[in-house]
Design a protein around this motif. Sequence first.
Motif, PDB file in Angstrom:
ATOM      1  N   GLU A  29       0.852  -1.199   0.000  1.00  0.00           N
ATOM      2  CA  GLU A  29       0.000   0.000   0.000  1.00  0.00           C
ATOM      3  C   GLU A  29       0.886   1.248   0.000  1.00  0.00           C
ATOM      4  N   GLY A  30       0.502   2.238  -0.763  1.00  0.00           N
ATOM      5  CA  GLY A  30       1.233   3.504  -0.741  1.00  0.00           C
ATOM      6  C   GLY A  30       2.498   3.470  -1.569  1.00  0.00           C
ATOM      7  N   ALA A  31       3.502   4.228  -1.125  1.00  0.00           N
ATOM      8  CA  ALA A  31       4.701   4.449  -1.929  1.00  0.00           C
ATOM      9  C   ALA A  31       5.736   3.334  -1.823  1.00  0.00           C
ATOM     10  N   ALA A  32       5.538   2.422  -0.896  1.00  0.00           N
ATOM     11  CA  ALA A  32       6.559   1.389  -0.672  1.00  0.00           C
ATOM     12  C   ALA A  32       6.017  -0.004  -0.998  1.00  0.00           C
ATOM     13  N   TRP A  33       6.934  -0.887  -1.365  1.00  0.00           N
ATOM     14  CA  TRP A  33       6.616  -2.327  -1.284  1.00  0.00           C
ATOM     15  C   TRP A  33       6.907  -2.697   0.167  1.00  0.00           C
ATOM     16  N   ILE A  88       3.385 -14.113  -6.741  1.00  0.00           N
ATOM     17  CA  ILE A  88       4.014 -13.050  -7.545  1.00  0.00           C
ATOM     18  C   ILE A  88       4.259 -11.836  -6.657  1.00  0.00           C
ATOM     19  N   ALA A  89       5.502 -11.365  -6.609  1.00  0.00           N
ATOM     20  CA  ALA A  89       5.787 -10.097  -5.937  1.00  0.00           C
ATOM     21  C   ALA A  89       5.499  -8.970  -6.924  1.00  0.00           C
ATOM     22  N   MET A  90       4.701  -8.010  -6.487  1.00  0.00           N
ATOM     23  CA  MET A  90       4.385  -6.836  -7.328  1.00  0.00           C
ATOM     24  C   MET A  90       5.001  -5.622  -6.626  1.00  0.00           C
ATOM     25  N   VAL A  91       6.241  -5.319  -7.018  1.00  0.00           N
ATOM     26  CA  VAL A  91       7.041  -4.340  -6.268  1.00  0.00           C
ATOM     27  C   VAL A  91       6.762  -2.943  -6.808  1.00  0.00           C
ATOM     28  N   ASN A  92       5.914  -2.241  -6.083  1.00  0.00           N
ATOM     29  CA  ASN A  92       5.424  -0.942  -6.525  1.00  0.00           C
ATOM     30  C   ASN A  92       6.342   0.214  -6.123  1.00  0.00           C
ATOM     31  N   GLY A  93       7.204   0.001  -5.119  1.00  0.00           N
ATOM     32  CA  GLY A  93       8.021   1.122  -4.632  1.00  0.00           C
ATOM     33  C   GLY A  93       9.242   0.624  -3.866  1.00  0.00           C
ATOM     34  N   TRP A  94       9.544   1.301  -2.756  1.00  0.00           N
ATOM     35  CA  TRP A  94      10.745   0.966  -1.970  1.00  0.00           C
ATOM     36  C   TRP A  94      10.807  -0.519  -1.613  1.00  0.00           C
ATOM     37  N   GLU A 146       9.208   0.364 -12.867  1.00  0.00           N
ATOM     38  CA  GLU A 146      10.512   0.939 -13.235  1.00  0.00           C
ATOM     39  C   GLU A 146      10.943   1.955 -12.173  1.00  0.00           C
ATOM     40  N   GLU A 147       9.952   2.591 -11.554  1.00  0.00           N
ATOM     41  CA  GLU A 147      10.231   3.628 -10.551  1.00  0.00           C
ATOM     42  C   GLU A 147      10.604   3.044  -9.186  1.00  0.00           C
ATOM     43  N   ALA A 148      10.428   1.747  -8.987  1.00  0.00           N
ATOM     44  CA  ALA A 148      10.739   1.138  -7.678  1.00  0.00           C
ATOM     45  C   ALA A 148      12.225   1.289  -7.368  1.00  0.00           C
TER      46      ALA A 148
END
Length: 268
Positions: free
Chosen positions: A56-60, A103-109, A128-130
């Motif tokens: 949730e939010g800006a981090a994984w 599946i890891a869905m790495v959205n951020g940090w 790409e931004e992670a």
Amino acid sequence: MTKTVAVDVADGVAWVRFNRPDKRNCMNPALNREMMELLAALEFRADVGVLVLGGEGAAWSAGMDLKEFFRETEALGLGAMRQADQECFGWWRRLRWYQKPTIAMVNGWCFGGGYGPLFGCDLAFAAEEAQFGLSEINWGILPGGGAAKVATELMSFRRAMYHALMGERIDGRTAAEWGLVNEAVPLEQLKTRVAGVAARLLEKNPVTLKATKDAIRRVGEMTYDNAEDYLVRAQEAANSFDDQGRREGIRQFIDEKSYKPGLGTYAR
Ligand code: ACO
């Protein structure tokens, strides 16, 4: 819905999320316990065929919670530290051998301890931004909790060593190039891409998926002869769970000519 972990189940996919966005989804003991409970509750549900782990939010996940997992637990003594270790190692291990593909869905940090669940997931897609980093060196510890092992499993020796010693960040594209994730796509396309992969997995025989993911994880540490033997036994064990699947797969190709295995999956 629990406090530190969120989930929605839709169309055969459990969309699980780290849910401490204000703390960049760092893992405290409560999250580790709640994640284990959630994974256990979802693992054998008939309406869950694939599990996705996002944030949730800006981090994984910004790794372990330096305050609650380290400082506060250490203040309680060795027993508390070991228990906290076992709680996070436990759910990461459960992910590695999960019944359903993950599946890891790495959205951020994604830092440090986050590499445990990253490796726990069978596939990984990143924005790409992670941003990824073994930041342990920056605050004075070695990459423990499996992070050093994950780095050497997924990256070349030189890359793993540089990554661990320098504590620099790499973005999603570099993480894909270095082997930490399968692929990086723009953040806005990440969920669509992961949903597409999950949908393809859901078309496949679930007994075969579990046998295959375990085989890929197990054989890496075996000699060729041991792997050969393990794979024969694993297929025979899979046949005892589902003897019809591969017969049907052969029938639809050879007799019915309704599909080609080289180009797609048989109709289940
Ligand atoms: N442990 C404890 N608290 C954390 C962690 C963490 N790993 N990560 C973030 N937080 C907290 C911050 O202390 C802050 O709390 P506050 O609001 O009470 O002040 C809140 O989360 C937001 O963090 P910010 O730093 O303000 O967020 P920002 O978006 O500016 O930066 C970043 C994000 C880069 C992820 C930064 O928070 C960070 O460097 N976190 C630590 C990353 C890390 O090195 N983790 C440990 C890896 S090693 C291991 O896991 C063993």
